[in-house]
Design an enzyme around this catalytic site. Structure first.
Site, PDB file in Angstrom:
ATOM      1  N   GLN A  64      11.449  30.346 112.342  1.00 33.97           N
ATOM      2  CA  GLN A  64      10.516  30.802 111.312  1.00 33.97           C
ATOM      3  C   GLN A  64       9.076  30.765 111.797  1.00 33.97           C
ATOM      4  O   GLN A  64       8.173  31.268 111.124  1.00 33.97           O
ATOM      5  CB  GLN A  64      10.642  29.939 110.060  1.00 33.97           C
ATOM      6  CG  GLN A  64      10.207  28.498 110.238  1.00 33.97           C
ATOM      7  CD  GLN A  64      10.547  27.628 109.062  1.00 33.97           C
ATOM      8  OE1 GLN A  64      11.705  27.274 108.840  1.00 33.97           O
ATOM      9  NE2 GLN A  64       9.529  27.285 108.274  1.00 33.97           N
ATOM     10  N   CYS A  91      11.337  28.606 105.351  1.00 35.93           N
ATOM     11  CA  CYS A  91      12.600  27.928 105.648  1.00 35.93           C
ATOM     12  C   CYS A  91      13.717  28.352 104.694  1.00 35.93           C
ATOM     13  O   CYS A  91      14.857  28.551 105.115  1.00 35.93           O
ATOM     14  CB  CYS A  91      12.407  26.423 105.597  1.00 35.93           C
ATOM     15  SG  CYS A  91      11.823  25.798 104.004  1.00 35.93           S
ATOM     16  N   HIS A 141      11.842  21.132 102.754  1.00 40.79           N
ATOM     17  CA  HIS A 141      12.394  22.020 103.778  1.00 40.79           C
ATOM     18  C   HIS A 141      13.844  22.363 103.446  1.00 40.79           C
ATOM     19  O   HIS A 141      14.595  21.518 102.941  1.00 40.79           O
ATOM     20  CB  HIS A 141      12.333  21.321 105.142  1.00 40.79           C
ATOM     21  CG  HIS A 141      12.647  22.198 106.310  1.00 40.79           C
ATOM     22  ND1 HIS A 141      12.023  23.407 106.542  1.00 40.79           N
ATOM     23  CD2 HIS A 141      13.529  22.043 107.339  1.00 40.79           C
ATOM     24  CE1 HIS A 141      12.498  23.943 107.657  1.00 40.79           C
ATOM     25  NE2 HIS A 141      13.413  23.145 108.151  1.00 40.79           N
ATOM     26  N   ASN A 163      18.815  24.185 112.001  1.00 39.09           N
ATOM     27  CA  ASN A 163      17.436  24.344 111.548  1.00 39.09           C
ATOM     28  C   ASN A 163      16.930  25.742 111.914  1.00 39.09           C
ATOM     29  O   ASN A 163      17.643  26.523 112.562  1.00 39.09           O
ATOM     30  CB  ASN A 163      16.555  23.261 112.177  1.00 39.09           C
ATOM     31  CG  ASN A 163      15.337  22.932 111.340  1.00 39.09           C
ATOM     32  OD1 ASN A 163      14.950  23.680 110.448  1.00 39.09           O
ATOM     33  ND2 ASN A 163      14.731  21.795 111.612  1.00 39.09           N
TER      34      ASN A 163
END
Length: 451
Positions: free
Chosen positions: A68, A74, A369, A390
């Protein structure tokens, strides 16, 4: 004469006593290490790498890590990752680097957020400009953040498309300057609408002005992110190396054809063990959303239920979108999220323990997040740790992946998105309740107002 007011300021005697305790106590011994190396490096548990190995009893075949970059998207990246894994499996895609366009979702999210903000300004035009609600609206507008239901609202209205059809721009990957300009524009327009309302203009006249404002805002978004394509050709190769092409699809047609009712079957389940949110009930947050008329709804359950549902979904081959307080007890270099990672209480000889409820109530923790669960490690029927994908690129963590302990899940994971089929009949019935409204600043909504 009146009584002199009591003096409760810190005295010299109290300072001397505090100094004496420090000089003769255990903190003096570690002060040099903390000063030179920092608290985290001093307190880190050296056995964490062994305890939190990146090996899992059950995991889904991974695709390439996404990034990102310098943006707060996110929730979009995690959501697009869930959807691309669905395509990867159902279409048997050859390329592990296939992505859906995050910039496309970002464009429509910001456009809808602009309308949502201006509508909120109109609905609160009768309140004083220093009221807490009005100040909240003008201080938190147009963040990069969002929630699962906001993602669903955008996709069901505008569809999705491959990243090659609307790639990243400088502003999508470095959103600070864009957001500053767009926020200033919206604050200017919001203030103008409040002045017009104060002069006696009615809702219809205000909405006429709003439409002009949104037309200008659309043009600004196109400068920053590019104008979204109306149609495109979907091209891919499957694992047998067969080439496929479908021409002239709109993003909405693409979504409906290849995902069907996939998103309709999802539910956002939270764990917020605070007194104002009894378990087994649904909640929404005032002034939280993007598409007007589509509220964000959560079902609050005990943490063990979130773990149970997430585990079952992974075992069935489907990843899990989740929201957490990522900065607590985690290390980006090691790729570890573990409540025992840092021994702060031991080295500082103090008590830092707080319940999850107190952390949420008193500002110590909130959702910061969104990521994706891709694996789980079980031993003797008990969950030990989770594999986390992630969206910070492959140079963070273990080639982009993290390992999360079950204790960290219980302490810092506040939200998972699962298929409704994993809910009990009682939990499904709870979804039909009218959601209780939480204040705009409730920590459960914090993921949508962060960058």
């Amino acid at each position: 004469m009146g009584k002199e007011p009591a003096d409760y300021s810190i005295t010299e005697e109290e300072i001397r006593e505090a100094s004496r305790r420090y000089q003769n106590g255990p903190l003096k011994l570690i002060s040099g290490s903390v000063a030179k190396n920092g608290a985290a490096n001093t307190a880190v548990d050296r056995e964490a790498n062994v305890r939190m190995s990146h090996l899992f009893s059950d995991e889904i075949e991974s695709m390439d890590i996404t990034d990102q970059k310098k943006s707060g998207r996110c929730w979009i990246f995690a959501g697009m990752n869930v959807l691309r894994y669905y395509l990867y499996r159902t279409l048997r895609l050859k390329n592990r680097d296939f992505e859906l366009s995050q910039a496309y979702i970002m464009f429509w999210d910001k456009f809808e957020k602009a309308n949502y903000f201006l509508e909120s300004v109109i609905s609160t035009a009768g309140e004083a400009k220093n009221s807490r609600v009005v100040m909240w609206l003008f201080s938190t507008l147009l963040g990069d953040g969002g929630q699962w239901d906001m993602l669903v609202s955008i996709i069901q209205k505008y569809g999705v498309l491959p990243k090659y059809e609307m790639p990243e721009t400088y502003a999508s990957s470095n959103s600070t300057n864009m957001n500053e300009i767009l926020r200033k524009k919206l604050r200017r327009d919001g203030a103008a609408l409040r002045r017009l309302a104060g002069s006696g203009k009615g809702p219809e006249e205000l909405r006429g002005e709003k439409r002009k404002m949104l037309t200008e805002f659309y043009g600004l978004l196109c400068c920053f992110l590019g104008e979204p394509p109306r149609t495109f050709d979907f091209e891919y190769r499957d694992k047998e190396n067969q080439f496929h092409r479908e021409c002239g699809l709109t993003p909405l047609q693409f979504y409906r054809k290849y995902f069907g009712n996939f998103l309709d079957n999802t539910v956002s389940v939270i764990n917020a063990p605070t007194d104002d949110k009894p378990f087994g009930h649904t909640y929404t947050v005032k002034f939280l959303g993007n598409v007007v008329g589509r509220p964000v709804v959560y079902l609050n359950l005990e943490s063990g239920e979130l773990e149970r549902m997430a585990c079952r979904q992974i075992l069935d081959g489907n990843p899990v979108w989740f929201g957490s307080d990522v900065g607590k007890m985690s290390d980006k270099d090691l790729g570890i999220m573990d409540t025992d990672l840092y021994r702060y209480e031991s080295i500082f000889h103090t008590d830092l323990e707080m319940t999850k409820a107190d952390m949420l109530d008193y500002g110590q923790s909130c959702l910061t997040h969104a990521m994706m669960l891709l694996g789980v490690d079980r031993k003797d029927g008990k969950i030990r740790k989770w594999k986390v994908e992630n969206s910070w690129g492959k140079d963070v963590g273990e080639k982009g992946f993290f390992v999360m302990s079950s204790n960290w899940f219980e302490k810092y994971v506040c939200q998972v998105v699962v298929d409704k089929k994993y809910l009990s009949e009682e939990q499904k019935a709870a979804l039909k309740q009218k959601p209780a409204e939480l204040e705009p600043w409730d920590p459960i909504g914090s993921l949508a107002v962060t960058d």
